[in-house]
Design an enzyme around this catalytic site. Structure first.
Site: not given
Length: 193
Positions: A18, A83, A167
């Protein structure tokens, strides 16, 4: 555009999760677009290929590497592992997946930049050390351009992150790009030499 080698557009694969895919951001605000714009602003004709898949682990990146290589990149930024850390995947497994990715890139003569990641502090010092050490070991063993922490200057800075605290926002991505840019330029030089 002249026929000189320096003027040829360099194709950069950003293989990641991401953080490279620009989760929560407009396309123009994400890592791929901002890195391409920063390189072009420095007179480097570049096309950054978006190989980011939100939620992907190093295993996922490994599984889809050949698909990403179909775009024939000249160089690759490998930015996976965030992740893995969030899911407390054993560092040895992250190492094995990234090792396989770097070996495959070398087989295809695609110079790589390895962007390191740090584990969340709640996983403890022992896990954190082993996780960080996996990236450092890979960088030594593969002699790739190494950028130790992909989120350097952005992690844990509320003003540079989206509300989830994980993020980066558009300003955070700009900081990431500014800081990694010298390493990306070294990677491009490696490909041209």
């Amino acid at each position: 555009m002249s026929g000189r080698a320096e003027a040829r557009e360099v194709r950069i694969l950003a293989l990641g999760d991401s953080l490279t895919a620009g989760y929560g951001l407009a396309r123009s605000e994400g890592f791929v677009a901002q890195l391409e714009a920063a390189l072009r602003a420095k007179g480097i004709p570049a096309r950054v290929l978006d190989g980011g898949v939100s939620g992907d682990t190093s295993a996922g990146g490994r599984a889809r590497l050949d698909w990403a290589l179909a775009d024939r990149p000249d160089v690759a930024i490998v930015a996976l592992g965030g992740n893995d850390g969030l899911r407390a995947i054993p560092p040895e497994a992250t190492y094995a997946n990234l090792d396989a990715i770097l070996r495959r890139l070398a087989e295809r003569n695609v110079p790589a930049l390895l962007a390191g990641m740090l584990a969340p502090p709640n996983l403890g010092a022992e896990y954190g050390e082993a996780f960080r050490g996996a990236f450092e070991r890979l960088a030594r063993e593969h002699a790739v351009v190494f950028y130790p922490f992909f989120l350097d200057g952005v992690a844990a800075e509320p003003a540079l992150n989206q509300p989830d605290g994980i993020h980066p926002n558009a300003r955070g991505v700009a900081v990431m790009v500014e800081r990694i840019l010298p390493a990306v330029e070294r990677l491009i030089e490696k490909a041209r030499s």
